[in-house]
Design a protein around this motif. Structure first.
Motif, short mmCIF file in Angstrom:
data_model
loop_
_atom_site.label_atom_id
_atom_site.label_comp_id
_atom_site.label_asym_id
_atom_site.label_seq_id
_atom_site.Cartn_x
_atom_site.Cartn_y
_atom_site.Cartn_z
N LEU A 1 0.84 -1.20 0.00
CA LEU A 1 0.00 0.00 0.00
C LEU A 1 0.87 1.24 0.00
O LEU A 1 1.79 1.36 0.82
CB LEU A 1 -0.89 0.01 1.24
N PHE A 2 0.59 2.16 -0.92
CA PHE A 2 1.23 3.47 -0.92
C PHE A 2 0.19 4.46 -0.42
O PHE A 2 -0.78 4.75 -1.13
CB PHE A 2 1.73 3.86 -2.31
N TYR A 3 0.42 4.98 0.79
CA TYR A 3 -0.57 5.80 1.48
C TYR A 3 -0.14 7.26 1.42
O TYR A 3 0.73 7.69 2.16
CB TYR A 3 -0.69 5.33 2.93
N LEU A 4 -0.76 8.03 0.51
CA LEU A 4 -0.39 9.43 0.27
C LEU A 4 -1.47 10.31 0.88
O LEU A 4 -2.57 10.42 0.34
CB LEU A 4 -0.24 9.67 -1.23
N ASP A 5 -1.14 10.95 2.01
CA ASP A 5 -2.16 11.60 2.82
C ASP A 5 -1.54 12.70 3.66
O ASP A 5 -0.38 12.57 4.10
CB ASP A 5 -2.81 10.54 3.74
N GLY A 6 -2.28 13.77 3.90
CA GLY A 6 -1.79 14.84 4.76
C GLY A 6 -1.73 14.45 6.22
O GLY A 6 -1.15 15.17 7.04
N HIS A 7 -2.35 13.32 6.57
CA HIS A 7 -2.33 12.78 7.92
C HIS A 7 -1.90 11.32 7.85
O HIS A 7 -2.03 10.68 6.81
CB HIS A 7 -3.73 12.85 8.56
N THR A 8 -1.40 10.78 8.95
CA THR A 8 -1.04 9.36 8.94
C THR A 8 -2.25 8.47 9.13
O THR A 8 -2.25 7.33 8.67
CB THR A 8 -0.03 9.03 10.06
N ASP A 9 -3.27 8.96 9.82
CA ASP A 9 -4.46 8.15 10.14
C ASP A 9 -4.07 6.85 10.83
O ASP A 9 -4.75 5.82 10.68
CB ASP A 9 -5.28 7.86 8.88
N PHE A 10 -2.98 6.92 11.58
CA PHE A 10 -2.46 5.72 12.26
C PHE A 10 -2.45 5.97 13.76
O PHE A 10 -1.41 6.19 14.38
CB PHE A 10 -1.05 5.41 11.74
N ILE A 11 -3.65 5.98 14.33
CA ILE A 11 -3.80 6.21 15.76
C ILE A 11 -4.91 5.31 16.31
O ILE A 11 -5.81 4.93 15.58
CB ILE A 11 -4.14 7.68 16.10
N PRO A 12 -4.84 5.00 17.60
CA PRO A 12 -5.96 4.30 18.23
C PRO A 12 -7.08 5.28 18.51
O PRO A 12 -6.89 6.50 18.52
CB PRO A 12 -5.34 3.76 19.53
N VAL A 13 -8.27 4.74 18.79
CA VAL A 13 -9.41 5.60 19.05
C VAL A 13 -9.19 6.49 20.27
O VAL A 13 -9.74 7.59 20.36
CB VAL A 13 -10.69 4.75 19.21
N SER A 14 -8.35 6.06 21.20
CA SER A 14 -8.08 6.84 22.40
C SER A 14 -7.40 8.17 22.10
O SER A 14 -7.47 9.11 22.90
CB SER A 14 -7.22 6.04 23.38
N LEU A 15 -6.75 8.28 20.94
CA LEU A 15 -6.08 9.52 20.55
C LEU A 15 -6.90 10.35 19.57
O LEU A 15 -6.50 11.43 19.17
CB LEU A 15 -4.71 9.23 19.94
N SER A 16 -8.04 9.83 19.17
CA SER A 16 -8.86 10.52 18.18
C SER A 16 -9.78 11.53 18.84
O SER A 16 -10.47 11.22 19.82
CB SER A 16 -9.70 9.51 17.39
#
Length: 301
Positions: A118-133
């Motif tokens: 997967l090549f993930y091209l995004d202004g955010h990583t979107d790699f967080i648990p719900v506790s940090l959202s």
């Protein structure tokens, strides 16, 4: 591009928390908006395939803590089956969102097809648990979900956890680097991570070529591209859910995407989070469409 092209339309917006001033996130209008501005006509796909999405809601899920989790899972399962029923070999698949949570359904489908990168091209990583959202919205956690971070019901659809291996992912373009806890999540993973500063230093084309070499060296069955419109500079694309001031420009976008879409191992690309409600005249979407067509069809300016 010499391969046939199919367009999949997945107008899902359940992965976003609506803002106070809007009845629902407008990203579900993206496929129709791109069609109106000539994207479909210029791409000239063999097929245009659409899976309608449920009506918008902000239903909290007590088990996972993620908004609309049950409906997102149900749609992901339908989406996966839809892709598997309609995808074709030697075809480039354009997937139009919707929000970033549509990646879950595509990820499930690709896991059933083999081993993919997967090549993930995004202004955010979107790699967080719900506790940090701050929003508990799946679109801000989709990269985490597809790699196995989160509640069992989201990360293990059809018993396929993880849908992508971290080490087979490049995450590039993140401009949200001032939150140390946010960045630490991906830095401590096995994902190949290039924030905006490092992406510029490494070079856009070079980054894409390194990714392709990784796919080849590992003998993967192919790869998929995630493109969130918010990776672009705000002055070029403010019509997104979560705006970022810094970002890449269209020359950068061509440099990084062209080698990827030309690869016969590229299953396709998804386009997410562009909200037509924030671009009523098309002043921002028209150049976006023009550049995507040039990249996908391998046309010059």
């Amino acid at each position: 591009m010499k391969r046939d092209i199919n367009i999949f339309e997945f107008p899902l917006n359940l992965g976003l928390k609506k803002k106070e001033h809007e009845p629902e996130p407008g990203v579900r209008k993206l496929p129709d908006w791109l069609r109106k501005l000539g994207f479909h006509q210029e791409i000239d796909p063999v097929s245009i395939l659409r899976l309608e999405a449920p009506q918008y809601s902000m239903k909290p899920d007590r088990e996972s803590g993620v908004l609309n989790a049950e409906a997102i899972i149900a749609y992901a399962q339908k989406q996966s089956d839809f892709i598997l029923s309609h995808h074709q070999k030697n075809t480039f698949h354009i997937v139009l969102g919707g929000d970033c949570s549509i990646l879950i359904g595509t990820a499930v489908a690709l896991k059933k097809l083999g081993s993919f990168g997967l090549f993930y091209l995004d202004g955010h990583t979107d790699f967080i648990p719900v506790s940090l959202s701050e929003t508990a919205a799946a679109a801000g956690m989709d990269l985490a979900i597809i790699t196995g971070m989160g509640h069992e019901k989201l990360i293990n659809v059809d018993g396929l956890q993880p849908y992508f291996l971290e080490e087979n992912i490049y995450c590039a373009g993140n401009a949200e680097t001032d939150d140390e806890e946010y960045v630490k999540q991906i830095m401590n993973s096995d994902i190949h991570y290039f924030d905006l500063e490092h992406l510029r230093k490494k070079g856009f084309e070079h980054t894409a070529e390194d990714f392709l070499q990784m796919i080849k060296s590992k003998g993967l069955d192919g790869f998929f591209i995630h493109l969130d419109a918010d990776v672009l500079k705000d002055e070029l694309m403010p019509a997104v859910d979560s705006r970022m001031e810094d970002g890449i420009d269209y020359q950068n976008l061509r440099e990084i995407l062209t080698p990827l879409v030309r690869s016969p191992l590229c299953f396709g690309i998804e386009i997410t989070v562009l909200d037509p409600d924030y671009d009523e005249t098309g002043i921002y979407t028209k150049p976006f469409v023009k550049n995507l067509i040039q990249i996908i069809k391998n046309k010059e300016d």
